[in-house]
Scaffold this active site. Sequence first.
Site, PDB file in Angstrom:
ATOM      1  N   ARG A   1      14.123  54.580  12.247  1.00 44.46           N
ATOM      2  CA  ARG A   1      13.886  53.214  11.754  1.00 44.46           C
ATOM      3  C   ARG A   1      14.599  52.199  12.623  1.00 44.46           C
ATOM      4  O   ARG A   1      14.094  51.106  12.881  1.00 44.46           O
ATOM      5  CB  ARG A   1      14.341  53.089  10.303  1.00 44.46           C
ATOM      6  CG  ARG A   1      13.381  53.748   9.310  1.00 44.46           C
ATOM      7  CD  ARG A   1      14.034  53.898   7.940  1.00 44.46           C
ATOM      8  NE  ARG A   1      14.480  52.623   7.411  1.00 44.46           N
ATOM      9  CZ  ARG A   1      15.474  52.468   6.543  1.00 44.46           C
ATOM     10  NH1 ARG A   1      16.151  53.532   6.118  1.00 44.46           N
ATOM     11  NH2 ARG A   1      15.813  51.277   6.109  1.00 44.46           N
TER      12      ARG A   1
ATOM     13  N   SER B   1      17.205  55.879   1.332  1.00 42.85           N
ATOM     14  CA  SER B   1      18.278  56.301   2.237  1.00 42.85           C
ATOM     15  C   SER B   1      19.620  56.290   1.528  1.00 42.85           C
ATOM     16  O   SER B   1      20.385  57.255   1.576  1.00 42.85           O
ATOM     17  CB  SER B   1      18.298  55.364   3.460  1.00 42.85           C
ATOM     18  OG  SER B   1      19.369  55.702   4.312  1.00 42.85           O
TER      19      SER B   1
ATOM     20  N   LYS C   1      21.586  60.014  -0.247  1.00 40.25           N
ATOM     21  CA  LYS C   1      22.922  60.456   0.153  1.00 40.25           C
ATOM     22  C   LYS C   1      23.873  60.449  -1.028  1.00 40.25           C
ATOM     23  O   LYS C   1      24.669  61.381  -1.205  1.00 40.25           O
ATOM     24  CB  LYS C   1      23.444  59.556   1.285  1.00 40.25           C
ATOM     25  CG  LYS C   1      22.813  59.896   2.631  1.00 40.25           C
ATOM     26  CD  LYS C   1      23.293  58.996   3.738  1.00 40.25           C
ATOM     27  CE  LYS C   1      22.636  57.629   3.621  1.00 40.25           C
ATOM     28  NZ  LYS C   1      22.801  56.805   4.834  1.00 40.25           N
TER      29      LYS C   1
ATOM     30  N   ASP D   1      17.088  62.119   6.099  1.00 41.11           N
ATOM     31  CA  ASP D   1      17.556  60.741   6.152  1.00 41.11           C
ATOM     32  C   ASP D   1      18.198  60.439   7.497  1.00 41.11           C
ATOM     33  O   ASP D   1      17.987  59.366   8.060  1.00 41.11           O
ATOM     34  CB  ASP D   1      18.559  60.465   5.028  1.00 41.11           C
ATOM     35  CG  ASP D   1      19.127  59.054   5.160  1.00 41.11           C
ATOM     36  OD1 ASP D   1      18.353  58.107   4.976  1.00 41.11           O
ATOM     37  OD2 ASP D   1      20.317  58.921   5.479  1.00 41.11           O
TER      38      ASP D   1
ATOM     39  N   HIS E   1      28.730  52.887  -4.884  1.00 35.60           N
ATOM     40  CA  HIS E   1      28.175  52.552  -3.574  1.00 35.60           C
ATOM     41  C   HIS E   1      28.117  51.046  -3.448  1.00 35.60           C
ATOM     42  O   HIS E   1      27.719  50.355  -4.394  1.00 35.60           O
ATOM     43  CB  HIS E   1      26.769  53.128  -3.377  1.00 35.60           C
ATOM     44  CG  HIS E   1      26.185  52.704  -2.063  1.00 35.60           C
ATOM     45  ND1 HIS E   1      26.535  53.292  -0.879  1.00 35.60           N
ATOM     46  CD2 HIS E   1      25.315  51.699  -1.739  1.00 35.60           C
ATOM     47  CE1 HIS E   1      25.907  52.694   0.113  1.00 35.60           C
ATOM     48  NE2 HIS E   1      25.155  51.729  -0.375  1.00 35.60           N
TER      49      HIS E   1
END
Lengths: 410, 410
Positions: free
Chosen positions: B168, B183, B187, B161, B82
């Site tokens: 948000r 978040s 995922k 989420d 990520h």
Amino acid sequence: MHVPTVIEKKREGQSLADGEIRDFIAGYTCGDIPDYQMSALAMAIYFQGMTAEETASLTHAMLESGEVFEYPDTAPLVVDKHSTGGIGDKVSLVLAPLLACDELWVPMISGRGLGITGGTLDKLESIPGFDVSRSREQAMQQLEEVGVVMMGQTPEVCPADKRLYALRDVTATVPSQPLIVASIMSKKLAESLNRLVLDVKHGSGAFMKTRESAESLAGAMQAVGEAMGVDTRTVLNPMDQPLGQAVGNALEVAEALDVLRGAGPADLRQIVIELAAEVSEVDAGQLADWLDDGTALQKCRAMVAAQGGDAECLDRYDEVHPAAVTREVMSDRSGVVTAVDADRVGRASLALGAGRACADDEIDFSVGFDRLIKVGADVAAGGVLARIHAADDDAAMVAEQQLREAIEVE
Amino acid sequence: MHVPTVIEKKREGQSLADGEIRDFIAGYTCGDIPDYQMSALAMAIYFQGMTAEETASLTHAMLESGEVFEYPDTAPLVVDKHSTGGIGDKVSLVLAPLLACDELWVPMISGRGLGITGGTLDKLESIPGFDVSRSREQAMQQLEEVGVVMMGQTPEVCPADKRLYALRDVTATVPSQPLIVASIMSKKLAESLNRLVLDVKHGSGAFMKTRESAESLAGAMQAVGEAMGVDTRTVLNPMDQPLGQAVGNALEVAEALDVLRGAGPADLRQIVIELAAEVSEVDAGQLADWLDDGTALQKCRAMVAAQGGDAECLDRYDEVHPAAVTREVMSDRSGVVTAVDADRVGRASLALGAGRACADDEIDFSVGFDRLIKVGADVAAGGVLARIHAADDDAAMVAEQQLREAIEVE
């Protein structure tokens, strides 16, 4: 206006402009701004606070979300009092008719009780027939005729505050000073007052636990009142023991009537006169005379009658709501009373059914305490500390235990 | 659970219990807890933060709001990367097929671009026919057959989420580290990984502006990954200039294909190998060989074909999305390039139409920059600083001006 940018600005500790605050509240009132953005802003305000200018803008924005009282040119000075609330605080019931003896107009909009503090509307509704729902037109007519009206908030007054208050309750954003100030002051200023006296309580039985926090709140409310052109006075009063000797709806009305007859507990009479003198055109001596000579009681009768209430029953008010069980609590020792913990007495009264734990709870007008002993009093073993009014023996037993924990004799 | 009490607890800076966090998120997911309470909690978290344990609980709660990938016993190691995102970051397009050469499974769920940073899904969709919508079943089948799938989040993954992220965005609660970590990690962990490498960018073109904030975010994400039993590595990378020499969707795919052919910019090739080596079972030398000998490109072709894309066009990708206008930007002096401001390049690319200012904006795959000069390069007067791909001359002219402000030659 980009709503998240305004929330972010407050989150970062910056001051919001008057236009930003007014657009936000206007958007919230008409439904363009949803609850989830209002609650995020409220939490940001909780953490970052608001300046005096921002608080005044917020108050103004909530005020202009609805209707305000308008008076004819011939109207006299319009005055009112607001108290932050405390255990046994029945000041309004005496003060509003007393002020009207002075040919002032007193358009007193009050609230209901929640938690340990009672509400003026609940106490008034213990008077058979008394209707606290007045339209703006009815209120104006009554002011012309009697000079005083005691009523609930009409749906047209500060709708933004109604919605925000309910939202704060479920989002843990109640204890924020600017939000508290704007909520209180917007509703009071919707009465279009010339003068306002604020009775700010501090101590175990008050919302503000310390004198410092009460001073801060009083200063913030006074600043908003003055920014909006109202002659605003503040009086700080300790609330460690209950005010007067009665706690409970019908019991407090009975005590208020005693003061209107020139009798009643000295502390209650004194605070009524002190607060009234702040906004009245006459002095404390004249106010005391109107309590002693029946003028204030007569004004109270006229107000009760004007609002559909049974004015006759005021003369024998202790018979109107007899409790199923009354029981005296006796001291088990002789000595001096050193504490009557207001918070504990309030909780005991709530447990008896005199208040609401939730907004939907029903109130029992008959229950509570009277003949409550005061701090500093001498008591003999077997002497009366208080009298309990309860719905049944079990409730009375619980209340006695709680009262014994609240009262210290040394 | 009394919701306002939980919000109040966080507001007061206390740690929430695992059960409180999980009940809150479960209630929010099923609609029992409304947006206005979630946004108030999010703002309280913004101010008070969360411990590593609370962040792990929040991640777990969001993860268990939906479905997670499940693999057969015969599955190899499952790995992913990520990145916190940056300008010109096309690492995933190279890294995912490269890792799959190692007989690992790479179930890469990516996102779309918003603001100045692009999104892997948008870049992939510039490949004609390529379908980023995969069901869990399709993804499993493709892993069995190809070892790699690059896809969007399915509706079943982390619904809490999705809802919280949207909330948000409109309540100014995006930049809260625990909320960011939960978040991202919920995922990624829904992919049921064995190993995860986190590429955390810092600098003008990154979400985290300073190395310190990037280190803090990396540490928090690693702690959550490890708390959930995933072998988690973090790599910090500066993002002051764009990664590689291309910015824009089709242009970045073309550059990624260059690297998959053993060519392309050195900085891009290097970071791909560095990140892949963190989760691969083979060393950097083997990974470089797979880029140089066509193995990784072959894996990419197989993946594109498996997802309905036109694998043939990968050989002549610069012809797939020709821009209406291309224009070279020449240096007006000779010297050394001292800065290529990633943030400004990103904004210029967004202005050309390569990204989205709002979530609903359409993307133009053809526009952006390539042949972008790198910091440290020597340039002669009249030498090329970059090539602009634009929809029309006006856009190209604006972009040239912006690029000149981004690039410093001394």
